[in-house]
Design a protein around this motif. Structure first.
Motif, PDB file in Angstrom:
ATOM      1  N   LYS A 112      78.081  45.981  26.864  1.00  0.00           N
ATOM      2  CA  LYS A 112      79.119  45.789  27.911  1.00  0.00           C
ATOM      3  C   LYS A 112      79.896  44.274  27.692  1.00  0.00           C
ATOM      4  O   LYS A 112      80.082  43.910  28.671  1.00  0.00           O
ATOM      5  CB  LYS A 112      78.694  46.104  29.371  1.00  0.00           C
ATOM      6  CG  LYS A 112      78.262  47.368  29.757  1.00  0.00           C
ATOM      7  CD  LYS A 112      77.944  47.731  30.964  1.00  0.00           C
ATOM      8  CE  LYS A 112      77.744  49.000  31.301  1.00  0.00           C
ATOM      9  NZ  LYS A 112      77.348  49.239  32.901  1.00  0.00           N
ATOM     10  N   GLU A 113      79.732  43.790  26.554  1.00  0.00           N
ATOM     11  CA  GLU A 113      80.306  42.416  26.246  1.00  0.00           C
ATOM     12  C   GLU A 113      79.693  41.477  27.097  1.00  0.00           C
ATOM     13  O   GLU A 113      80.325  40.531  27.370  1.00  0.00           O
ATOM     14  CB  GLU A 113      81.924  42.640  26.297  1.00  0.00           C
ATOM     15  CG  GLU A 113      82.533  43.643  25.302  1.00  0.00           C
ATOM     16  CD  GLU A 113      84.075  43.608  25.183  1.00  0.00           C
ATOM     17  OE1 GLU A 113      84.450  43.412  26.372  1.00  0.00           O
ATOM     18  OE2 GLU A 113      84.509  43.551  24.225  1.00  0.00           O
ATOM     19  N   ALA A 114      78.346  41.605  27.019  1.00  0.00           N
ATOM     20  CA  ALA A 114      78.044  40.598  27.990  1.00  0.00           C
ATOM     21  C   ALA A 114      78.060  39.040  27.516  1.00  0.00           C
ATOM     22  O   ALA A 114      78.145  37.995  28.206  1.00  0.00           O
ATOM     23  CB  ALA A 114      76.287  40.973  28.026  1.00  0.00           C
ATOM     24  N   TYR A 115      78.164  39.014  26.186  1.00  0.00           N
ATOM     25  CA  TYR A 115      78.292  37.570  25.796  1.00  0.00           C
ATOM     26  C   TYR A 115      79.493  36.848  26.180  1.00  0.00           C
ATOM     27  O   TYR A 115      79.492  35.565  26.263  1.00  0.00           O
ATOM     28  CB  TYR A 115      78.397  37.564  24.201  1.00  0.00           C
ATOM     29  CG  TYR A 115      79.619  38.538  23.792  1.00  0.00           C
ATOM     30  CD1 TYR A 115      80.922  37.457  23.502  1.00  0.00           C
ATOM     31  CD2 TYR A 115      79.633  39.616  23.342  1.00  0.00           C
ATOM     32  CE1 TYR A 115      81.982  38.114  23.025  1.00  0.00           C
ATOM     33  CE2 TYR A 115      80.949  40.402  23.022  1.00  0.00           C
ATOM     34  CZ  TYR A 115      82.186  39.523  22.477  1.00  0.00           C
ATOM     35  OH  TYR A 115      83.207  40.196  22.213  1.00  0.00           O
ATOM     36  N   LYS A 116      80.435  37.649  26.548  1.00  0.00           N
ATOM     37  CA  LYS A 116      81.777  37.181  27.172  1.00  0.00           C
ATOM     38  C   LYS A 116      81.561  36.346  28.752  1.00  0.00           C
ATOM     39  O   LYS A 116      82.405  35.623  28.958  1.00  0.00           O
ATOM     40  CB  LYS A 116      82.851  38.231  27.265  1.00  0.00           C
ATOM     41  CG  LYS A 116      83.345  38.450  26.104  1.00  0.00           C
ATOM     42  CD  LYS A 116      84.529  39.305  26.173  1.00  0.00           C
ATOM     43  CE  LYS A 116      85.172  40.127  24.904  1.00  0.00           C
ATOM     44  NZ  LYS A 116      86.401  40.971  25.051  1.00  0.00           N
ATOM     45  N   HIS A 117      80.361  36.589  29.237  1.00  0.00           N
ATOM     46  CA  HIS A 117      79.859  35.975  30.579  1.00  0.00           C
ATOM     47  C   HIS A 117      78.948  34.921  30.121  1.00  0.00           C
ATOM     48  O   HIS A 117      78.355  34.632  31.325  1.00  0.00           O
ATOM     49  CB  HIS A 117      79.645  37.152  31.155  1.00  0.00           C
ATOM     50  CG  HIS A 117      80.480  38.352  31.481  1.00  0.00           C
ATOM     51  ND1 HIS A 117      81.635  38.025  32.431  1.00  0.00           N
ATOM     52  CD2 HIS A 117      81.019  39.333  30.995  1.00  0.00           C
ATOM     53  CE1 HIS A 117      82.379  39.201  32.404  1.00  0.00           C
ATOM     54  NE2 HIS A 117      81.795  40.112  31.435  1.00  0.00           N
ATOM     55  N   ALA A 118      78.435  34.681  29.105  1.00  0.00           N
ATOM     56  CA  ALA A 118      77.541  33.805  28.763  1.00  0.00           C
ATOM     57  C   ALA A 118      78.150  32.321  28.099  1.00  0.00           C
ATOM     58  O   ALA A 118      79.193  32.385  27.582  1.00  0.00           O
ATOM     59  CB  ALA A 118      76.411  34.291  28.012  1.00  0.00           C
ATOM     60  N   ASP A 119      77.273  31.239  28.038  1.00  0.00           N
ATOM     61  CA  ASP A 119      77.425  30.272  27.436  1.00  0.00           C
ATOM     62  C   ASP A 119      76.687  29.765  26.344  1.00  0.00           C
ATOM     63  O   ASP A 119      77.255  29.065  25.313  1.00  0.00           O
ATOM     64  CB  ASP A 119      77.609  28.978  28.569  1.00  0.00           C
ATOM     65  CG  ASP A 119      78.531  29.405  29.704  1.00  0.00           C
ATOM     66  OD1 ASP A 119      79.973  29.447  29.349  1.00  0.00           O
ATOM     67  OD2 ASP A 119      77.927  29.382  30.851  1.00  0.00           O
ATOM     68  N   VAL A 120      75.405  30.147  26.183  1.00  0.00           N
ATOM     69  CA  VAL A 120      74.374  30.086  25.407  1.00  0.00           C
ATOM     70  C   VAL A 120      73.686  31.154  25.109  1.00  0.00           C
ATOM     71  O   VAL A 120      73.304  32.079  25.811  1.00  0.00           O
ATOM     72  CB  VAL A 120      73.432  28.762  25.817  1.00  0.00           C
ATOM     73  CG1 VAL A 120      74.381  27.374  25.954  1.00  0.00           C
ATOM     74  CG2 VAL A 120      72.584  29.161  27.104  1.00  0.00           C
ATOM     75  N   TYR A 121      73.127  31.395  24.096  1.00  0.00           N
ATOM     76  CA  TYR A 121      72.038  32.234  23.523  1.00  0.00           C
ATOM     77  C   TYR A 121      70.745  31.505  23.024  1.00  0.00           C
ATOM     78  O   TYR A 121      70.725  30.419  22.460  1.00  0.00           O
ATOM     79  CB  TYR A 121      72.580  32.964  22.057  1.00  0.00           C
ATOM     80  CG  TYR A 121      71.506  33.926  21.392  1.00  0.00           C
ATOM     81  CD1 TYR A 121      71.142  34.856  22.219  1.00  0.00           C
ATOM     82  CD2 TYR A 121      70.857  33.592  20.056  1.00  0.00           C
ATOM     83  CE1 TYR A 121      70.042  35.887  21.692  1.00  0.00           C
ATOM     84  CE2 TYR A 121      69.934  34.537  19.782  1.00  0.00           C
ATOM     85  CZ  TYR A 121      69.786  35.547  20.472  1.00  0.00           C
ATOM     86  OH  TYR A 121      68.865  36.489  20.067  1.00  0.00           O
ATOM     87  N   ALA A 122      69.921  31.715  23.926  1.00  0.00           N
ATOM     88  CA  ALA A 122      68.497  31.118  23.661  1.00  0.00           C
ATOM     89  C   ALA A 122      67.251  31.780  23.068  1.00  0.00           C
ATOM     90  O   ALA A 122      67.384  33.185  23.439  1.00  0.00           O
ATOM     91  CB  ALA A 122      67.893  30.748  25.442  1.00  0.00           C
ATOM     92  N   ILE A 123      66.680  31.099  22.375  1.00  0.00           N
ATOM     93  CA  ILE A 123      65.388  31.704  21.858  1.00  0.00           C
ATOM     94  C   ILE A 123      64.216  30.729  22.090  1.00  0.00           C
ATOM     95  O   ILE A 123      64.196  29.651  22.601  1.00  0.00           O
ATOM     96  CB  ILE A 123      65.472  31.919  20.134  1.00  0.00           C
ATOM     97  CG1 ILE A 123      66.007  30.523  19.506  1.00  0.00           C
ATOM     98  CG2 ILE A 123      67.044  32.801  19.902  1.00  0.00           C
ATOM     99  CD1 ILE A 123      65.865  30.669  18.023  1.00  0.00           C
ATOM    100  N   ALA A 124      62.964  31.219  21.678  1.00  0.00           N
ATOM    101  CA  ALA A 124      61.767  30.507  21.683  1.00  0.00           C
ATOM    102  C   ALA A 124      61.478  29.936  20.225  1.00  0.00           C
ATOM    103  O   ALA A 124      61.216  30.782  19.357  1.00  0.00           O
ATOM    104  CB  ALA A 124      60.367  31.225  22.160  1.00  0.00           C
ATOM    105  N   ALA A 125      61.739  28.824  20.121  1.00  0.00           N
ATOM    106  CA  ALA A 125      61.680  28.430  18.644  1.00  0.00           C
ATOM    107  C   ALA A 125      60.264  27.485  18.512  1.00  0.00           C
ATOM    108  O   ALA A 125      60.109  26.529  18.479  1.00  0.00           O
ATOM    109  CB  ALA A 125      62.833  27.270  18.474  1.00  0.00           C
ATOM    110  N   TYR A 126      59.373  28.328  18.197  1.00  0.00           N
ATOM    111  CA  TYR A 126      57.728  27.870  18.127  1.00  0.00           C
ATOM    112  C   TYR A 126      57.588  27.797  16.402  1.00  0.00           C
ATOM    113  O   TYR A 126      58.348  28.262  15.631  1.00  0.00           O
ATOM    114  CB  TYR A 126      56.987  28.705  18.435  1.00  0.00           C
ATOM    115  CG  TYR A 126      56.865  28.694  20.078  1.00  0.00           C
ATOM    116  CD1 TYR A 126      56.265  27.588  20.814  1.00  0.00           C
ATOM    117  CD2 TYR A 126      57.359  29.766  20.928  1.00  0.00           C
ATOM    118  CE1 TYR A 126      55.873  27.696  22.241  1.00  0.00           C
ATOM    119  CE2 TYR A 126      57.418  29.614  22.212  1.00  0.00           C
ATOM    120  CZ  TYR A 126      56.844  28.586  22.794  1.00  0.00           C
ATOM    121  OH  TYR A 126      56.693  28.619  24.298  1.00  0.00           O
TER     122      TYR A 126
END
Length: 543
Positions: A377-391
């Motif tokens: 549902k084009e959720a990315y249009k309502h977000a500012d960042v994409y987050a991951i766990a960078a271990y």
């Protein structure tokens, strides 16, 4: 990493999932008119000279527990274990049901019954000296196992000489007047008895945290498997302890962000109602320094089947028909659309998006899953960042079948292995995640990250592997490892990077703390040194 429910689980998730805690009883619903709350801390606003003004790094808080080596509050009772019921002549913990007030204080005791609790049960890593104990009500307080010697006493106040020991501080309520029960107990560390109300946080805790621009409160909120649904479920500053399954009072989290002028990162409980989200956002708007930004994330690692939220979201997604017959896809789609619903509530409360950073997160080793979350549902249009766990944890070092090979290696050889993995597989993985974020016009950030060696799966070899991994984490070259990984993170386009976590003991469950204990000699803390090196060498382009 390991495979759980068809998905890879990072080390931090494993550690959080396996840590055992003693939970609070469910707090009673609050009355219609809540008691007055502590006033927000007074802070200078907009100070561009602060140490974290251009810091590119954030920090996760470690779980607030009685065995912590972190000195968050000068009032040690805030980390007290939920009451243990005891009775003269009975076995440990067999004192019968305790009568508690709605806030968790002892309301009355049966004949021969008493209650006790632990603070700093961490192997003597807490300050020595004269603690001041304040309380309201009438009764008798004592200390078990020689953990405190009362040297003066008057109504509502004790002075207690404390010498650190393995049991920590063990406070007992031996008598209480049911008509005026002992309550509002405060156990104030030496030197803070006149200042604890205005400055509740330990100055060393603040000083060493002050270099980080963001504080992520996932573990303080007890987000994983949180039972919180309604605003009446929440813990307040008036509750007996801030340790337990309902997490830390929101007031304390906001005040900490204000105290070090750091942007707070909140992980909203997965069962939270719209009303809870709205009330939460309203308190943040009213109490937080208006020059600070707020990071908003719905739950934590919803892809991780080690956590209850993943199972719950899967069932909700299936019930809504989001992906009939496909539990995993139903879960990630529900996560995406509920995240957007949560974001919209915050936008309404804040009157726009200017002070918000809306976070959509996924599994670092599975960019495909991230794509599904972003595009539903084009959720990315309502977000500012994409987050991951960078271990980072090297190649083949934490697998049980490789224990004998790992034990033949020196700490230097293990560090060489980790660096090689950073330069190859980790690099390729970060490039893929950065490309995914860029594809959808988002900034790549790390909600968690850092060294993730752990030995909890090593069976009989665990003690030897734990000792080896502890030596690796304490090795001076760990500073070099952090420098190299964070340099790579910046090169691939990574933005904010949140270390997991601030202060905590090293054990078989992992060596997550940038510091092992609060007053550690910083010259003996290579991970913390590596983080500070990166902050100094890589100032953020915006305050």
């Amino acid at each position: 990493m390991m495979l759980v429910g068809g998905l890879f689980v990072a080390g931090a998730a494993l550690a959080v999932g396996l840590y055992s805690t003693i939970s609070n009883p469910k707090p009673s619903p609050l009355p219609e008119a809540e008691p007055p709350q502590p006033q927000p801390l007074q802070v200078a606003q907009g100070d561009a000279n602060r140490l974290n003004a251009r810091s590119p790094l954030g920090m996760n808080m470690s779980e607030l527990v009685d065995w912590t080596t972190q000195w968050a509050f000068v009032d040690a009772f805030k980390i007290s274990r939920p009451w243990v019921s005891q009775k003269q002549g009975a076995s440990w913990g067999q004192g019968g049901t305790l009568k508690l007030t709605p806030e968790g204080w002892i309301a009355a005791l049966e004949p021969g019954q008493y209650a006790e609790t632990f603070m700093f049960d961490n192997g003597s890593r807490y300050p020595a000296g004269k603690y001041t104990v304040f309380y309201d009500g009438q009764g008798k307080i004592g200390f078990n196992f020689g953990s405190g010697k009362v040297i003066s006493e008057s109504p509502g106040r004790l002075v207690v000489d404390v010498k650190p020991q393995d049991t920590g501080i063990v406070l007992q309520v031996l008598e209480t007047n049911p008509a005026n029960p002992i309550r509002n107990i405060r156990v104030i560390m030496p030197g803070f008895e006149t200042t604890y109300q205005k400055q509740p946080f330990h100055p060393l805790f603040l000083e060493r945290l002050s270099r980080f621009k963001v504080i992520r409160f996932m573990d303080w909120m007890k987000t994983n498997g949180s039972p919180v649904k309604e605003w009446s479920d929440r813990i307040t500053p008036q509750h007996a302890t801030q340790m337990g399954e309902y997490g830390v009072a929101l007031e304390h989290m906001i005040d900490l962000a204000n105290a070090v002028h750091a942007d707070p990162w909140f992980t909203l409980p997965h069962q939270a109602s719209d009303d809870y989200v709205r009330r939460f956002a309203t308190m943040v708007r009213e109490r937080l320094d208006p020059t600070l930004t707020v990071y908003i994330e719905y739950s934590n690692e919803v892809w991780n089947y080690a956590f209850q939220q993943t199972k719950d979201l899967e069932q909700r997604g299936l019930a809504l028909g989001l992906a009939p017959g496909d539990g995993g896809m139903s879960m990630i789609r529900y996560y995406a659309q509920r995240s957007v619903e949560v974001f919209k509530i915050w936008e309404e409360v804040f009157g726009g998006r200017q002070r918000l950073v809306r976070v959509l997160a996924s599994q670092a080793v599975n960019p495909w899953l991230g794509d599904k979350a972003l595009t539903w549902k084009e959720a990315y249009k309502h977000a500012d960042v994409y987050a991951i766990a960078a271990y980072f944890d090297g190649k083949g070092l934490v697998e049980k079948e490789n224990a004998d090979r790992t034990l033949k290696m020196t700490p230097d050889q293990i560090i060489d292995n980790i660096l090689e993995d950073i330069r190859t597989e980790d690099r390729e993985l970060l490039i893929k995640n950065a490309a995914l974020a860029k594809q959808f016009g988002l900034k790549l950030v790390a909600y968690e990250g850092g060294m993730s060696l752990h030995s909890s799966q090593m069976d009989t070899k665990e003690p030897q592997v734990t000792a080896l991994f502890t030596a690796v984490n304490r090795h001076p070259r760990m500073r070099e490892v952090y420098q190299e990984y964070l340099k790579l993170w910046r090169q691939v386009g990574g933005g904010l990077y949140n270390q997991y976590y601030y202060v905590g003991n090293f054990s078989k469950w992992g060596s997550w703390g940038a510091l092992e204990y609060q007053d550690q000699d910083l010259q003996q803390a290579p991970k913390y040194q590596g983080l500070i090196d990166f902050i100094q060498a890589n100032p953020s382009t915006t305050p």
